[in-house]
Write a protein that holds these residues in place. Structure first.
Motif, PDB file in Angstrom:
ATOM      1  N   ALA A 142      26.304 -33.324 -50.712  1.00 20.87           N
ATOM      2  CA  ALA A 142      26.185 -33.805 -52.038  1.00 20.87           C
ATOM      3  C   ALA A 142      27.432 -33.428 -53.018  1.00 20.87           C
ATOM      4  CB  ALA A 142      24.821 -33.670 -52.647  1.00 20.87           C
ATOM      5  N   VAL A 143      27.866 -34.457 -53.702  1.00 25.14           N
ATOM      6  CA  VAL A 143      28.716 -34.216 -54.635  1.00 25.14           C
ATOM      7  C   VAL A 143      28.351 -34.752 -56.046  1.00 25.14           C
ATOM      8  CG1 VAL A 143      30.516 -34.386 -53.013  1.00 25.14           C
ATOM      9  CG2 VAL A 143      30.100 -36.354 -54.322  1.00 25.14           C
ATOM     10  N   PRO A 144      29.021 -34.139 -57.103  1.00 22.47           N
ATOM     11  CA  PRO A 144      28.660 -34.748 -58.337  1.00 22.47           C
ATOM     12  C   PRO A 144      28.651 -36.002 -58.401  1.00 22.47           C
ATOM     13  CG  PRO A 144      30.197 -32.639 -58.696  1.00 22.47           C
ATOM     14  CD  PRO A 144      30.084 -33.108 -57.295  1.00 22.47           C
ATOM     15  N   GLY A 145      27.654 -36.704 -59.001  1.00 22.01           N
ATOM     16  CA  GLY A 145      27.621 -38.165 -58.888  1.00 22.01           C
ATOM     17  C   GLY A 145      26.636 -38.815 -58.026  1.00 22.01           C
ATOM     18  N   CYS A 146      26.272 -37.888 -56.991  1.00 26.23           N
ATOM     19  CA  CYS A 146      25.418 -38.502 -56.003  1.00 26.23           C
ATOM     20  C   CYS A 146      23.854 -38.779 -56.783  1.00 26.23           C
ATOM     21  CB  CYS A 146      25.231 -37.459 -54.854  1.00 26.23           C
ATOM     22  SG  CYS A 146      26.527 -37.261 -53.706  1.00 26.23           S
ATOM     23  N   ARG A 147      23.640 -37.949 -57.590  1.00 25.01           N
ATOM     24  CA  ARG A 147      22.251 -38.000 -58.090  1.00 25.01           C
ATOM     25  C   ARG A 147      22.379 -38.661 -59.508  1.00 25.01           C
ATOM     26  NH1 ARG A 147      22.103 -33.131 -55.408  1.00 25.01           N
ATOM     27  NH2 ARG A 147      20.384 -33.110 -54.003  1.00 25.01           N
ATOM     28  N   VAL A 148      21.683 -39.790 -59.785  1.00 27.57           N
ATOM     29  CA  VAL A 148      21.986 -40.635 -60.882  1.00 27.57           C
ATOM     30  C   VAL A 148      20.371 -40.940 -61.149  1.00 27.57           C
ATOM     31  CG1 VAL A 148      22.450 -42.830 -62.029  1.00 27.57           C
ATOM     32  CG2 VAL A 148      23.865 -41.675 -60.268  1.00 27.57           C
ATOM     33  N   ALA A 149      20.062 -40.501 -62.561  1.00 29.20           N
ATOM     34  CA  ALA A 149      18.519 -40.799 -63.107  1.00 29.20           C
ATOM     35  C   ALA A 149      18.259 -42.098 -63.268  1.00 29.20           C
ATOM     36  CB  ALA A 149      18.451 -39.939 -64.690  1.00 29.20           C
ATOM     37  N   ASP A 150      19.161 -42.937 -63.658  1.00 33.25           N
ATOM     38  CA  ASP A 150      18.923 -44.518 -63.541  1.00 33.25           C
ATOM     39  C   ASP A 150      19.909 -45.241 -63.212  1.00 33.25           C
ATOM     40  OD1 ASP A 150      18.119 -46.932 -64.410  1.00 33.25           O
ATOM     41  OD2 ASP A 150      17.677 -46.327 -66.444  1.00 33.25           O
ATOM     42  N   VAL A 151      20.031 -46.088 -62.195  1.00 30.99           N
ATOM     43  CA  VAL A 151      21.049 -46.893 -61.690  1.00 30.99           C
ATOM     44  C   VAL A 151      21.364 -48.105 -62.513  1.00 30.99           C
ATOM     45  CG1 VAL A 151      21.003 -45.898 -59.332  1.00 30.99           C
ATOM     46  CG2 VAL A 151      19.768 -48.026 -60.016  1.00 30.99           C
ATOM     47  N   ARG A 152      20.620 -48.069 -63.158  1.00 34.79           N
ATOM     48  CA  ARG A 152      20.430 -49.453 -64.354  1.00 34.79           C
ATOM     49  C   ARG A 152      21.934 -49.719 -64.875  1.00 34.79           C
ATOM     50  NH1 ARG A 152      16.540 -49.835 -69.321  1.00 34.79           N
ATOM     51  NH2 ARG A 152      17.032 -47.572 -69.018  1.00 34.79           N
ATOM     52  N   GLY A 153      22.488 -51.132 -64.698  1.00 30.02           N
ATOM     53  CA  GLY A 153      23.768 -50.989 -65.383  1.00 30.02           C
ATOM     54  C   GLY A 153      25.011 -50.819 -64.429  1.00 30.02           C
ATOM     55  N   THR A 154      24.830 -50.277 -63.259  1.00 32.01           N
ATOM     56  CA  THR A 154      25.875 -49.631 -62.497  1.00 32.01           C
ATOM     57  C   THR A 154      26.590 -51.066 -61.716  1.00 32.01           C
ATOM     58  OG1 THR A 154      24.374 -49.133 -60.652  1.00 32.01           O
ATOM     59  CG2 THR A 154      24.955 -47.468 -62.161  1.00 32.01           C
ATOM     60  N   ARG A 155      25.576 -52.058 -61.484  1.00 32.74           N
ATOM     61  CA  ARG A 155      25.956 -53.027 -60.772  1.00 32.74           C
ATOM     62  C   ARG A 155      25.300 -54.379 -61.343  1.00 32.74           C
ATOM     63  NH1 ARG A 155      30.434 -52.630 -57.480  1.00 32.74           N
ATOM     64  NH2 ARG A 155      30.217 -50.869 -56.213  1.00 32.74           N
ATOM     65  N   PRO A 156      25.874 -54.651 -62.603  1.00 28.90           N
ATOM     66  CA  PRO A 156      25.239 -55.915 -63.489  1.00 28.90           C
ATOM     67  C   PRO A 156      25.403 -57.092 -62.478  1.00 28.90           C
ATOM     68  CG  PRO A 156      27.141 -55.229 -64.450  1.00 28.90           C
ATOM     69  CD  PRO A 156      26.833 -54.369 -63.261  1.00 28.90           C
ATOM     70  N   ALA A 157      24.496 -58.037 -62.180  1.00 32.73           N
ATOM     71  CA  ALA A 157      24.611 -59.259 -61.329  1.00 32.73           C
ATOM     72  C   ALA A 157      24.359 -60.458 -62.461  1.00 32.73           C
ATOM     73  CB  ALA A 157      23.439 -59.352 -60.461  1.00 32.73           C
ATOM     74  N   THR A 158      25.761 -60.992 -62.596  1.00 32.79           N
ATOM     75  CA  THR A 158      25.918 -61.990 -63.906  1.00 32.79           C
ATOM     76  C   THR A 158      26.037 -63.443 -63.140  1.00 32.79           C
ATOM     77  OG1 THR A 158      28.163 -61.375 -64.104  1.00 32.79           O
ATOM     78  CG2 THR A 158      26.711 -60.372 -65.164  1.00 32.79           C
ATOM     79  N   VAL A 159      25.788 -63.516 -61.831  1.00 30.20           N
ATOM     80  CA  VAL A 159      25.937 -64.908 -61.229  1.00 30.20           C
ATOM     81  C   VAL A 159      24.980 -66.007 -61.767  1.00 30.20           C
ATOM     82  CG1 VAL A 159      26.194 -66.169 -59.165  1.00 30.20           C
ATOM     83  CG2 VAL A 159      26.466 -63.570 -58.948  1.00 30.20           C
ATOM     84  N   PRO A 160      25.881 -67.304 -62.335  1.00 33.33           N
ATOM     85  CA  PRO A 160      24.955 -68.181 -62.671  1.00 33.33           C
ATOM     86  C   PRO A 160      23.980 -68.793 -61.623  1.00 33.33           C
ATOM     87  CG  PRO A 160      27.165 -68.814 -62.365  1.00 33.33           C
ATOM     88  CD  PRO A 160      27.101 -67.372 -62.343  1.00 33.33           C
ATOM     89  N   VAL A 161      23.029 -69.370 -62.335  1.00 31.02           N
ATOM     90  CA  VAL A 161      22.030 -70.148 -61.259  1.00 31.02           C
ATOM     91  C   VAL A 161      22.194 -71.376 -61.326  1.00 31.02           C
ATOM     92  CG1 VAL A 161      19.493 -70.177 -60.605  1.00 31.02           C
ATOM     93  CG2 VAL A 161      20.522 -67.984 -61.677  1.00 31.02           C
TER      94      VAL A 161
END
Length: 258
Positions: A233-252
């Protein structure tokens, strides 16, 4: 402790396994949730308090995945009934989308793309795969409607794959988990979960966006080459909340407006 804003907070944690640092996504939902899932651990329908999505090595060959996931859950301090998912795809590349209070979090690996009713034999070469979908609905839904929500999520997944340019309905090992609130006298259960119901439509749009973004990200990653795992494990492996790290903005396209 901050004020609970109702957001679905999914953390990322780690463990060392097979000589490498392997990541896990964990949603500590807590009490008051009912889930339906096709997962090997905690699958079926009933009260569940957590969801774990664990990345394993390519070529994973253990024949006791439910026991393995239970061990990982215990190591994370997760107790009581929950849901355990597994994938060889990088969980760091999870995609998230929201619609009208519904949250969809997806990990996408399209190593072996197939049609569910295709009689052809599976290819001999193993390629990491699995599309795991977690969809969270902040409302009570009756059991029949909850099962229908699972079907709606699967339909939205297939639509997203087709629109992303894949000729398939999924992979051989896809799994889905849909969570809804438990009913109460003040919050009776909605009986419906189809794609034109209130919560089904919102879930479909969220799952579509998250799966389509994940499918496109998976294609880009495979074109670059799968990343090599690091041993510790390295710094950054642990994240308290992954929200917002990969926003999905594909139109439907082709769905009813919000």
């Amino acid at each position: 402790m901050g004020v609970d804003d109702g957001a679905v907070r999914v953390g990322r944690t780690v463990r060392t396994e097979d000589g490498a640092c392997r990541h896990l996504l964990v949603w500590r939902a807590g009490p008051g949730w009912r889930m339906v899932s096709s997962a090997v651990l905690g699958g079926g329908l009933g009260g569940r308090g957590w969801v774990l999505n664990a990345q394993v090595r390519p070529g994973y060959a253990r024949m006791d995945p439910a026991e393995h996931l239970a061990e990982l859950a215990a190591a994370e301090g997760l107790t009581g009934p929950g849901v355990g998912l597994m994938t060889a795809a990088p969980v760091d590349d999870c995609t998230r989308a929201e619609d009208g209070g519904v949250t969809a979090l997806v990990t996408t690996g399209i190593g072996v793309a197939l049609w569910a009713a295709d009689p052809a034999a599976a290819p001999a070469e193993y390629r990491p795969g699995t599309i795991n979908i977690l969809a969270v609905v902040p409302a009570a839904v009756a059991d029949a409607g909850l099962v229908n929500l699972l079907a709606t999520a699967t339909e939205a997944k297939v639509q997203a794959l087709l629109d992303a340019g894949y000729d398939c309905s999924g992979t051989p090992s896809d799994a889905v988990c849909v969570a809804v609130r438990a009913a109460s006298p003040d919050a009776p259960a909605d009986p419906f979960g189809g794609p034109r119901s209130l919560w089904g439509a919102r879930l479909a749009r969220a799952v579509y966006r998250a799966v389509r973004a994940g499918a496109e990200l998976d294609r880009e990653r495979r074109a670059r080459g799968e990343p090599e795992p690091h041993p510790l494990a390295v710094p950054g492996c642990r994240v308290a909340d992954v929200r917002g790290t990969r926003p999905a903005t594909v139109p439907v396209a082709g769905l009813l407006p919000r």
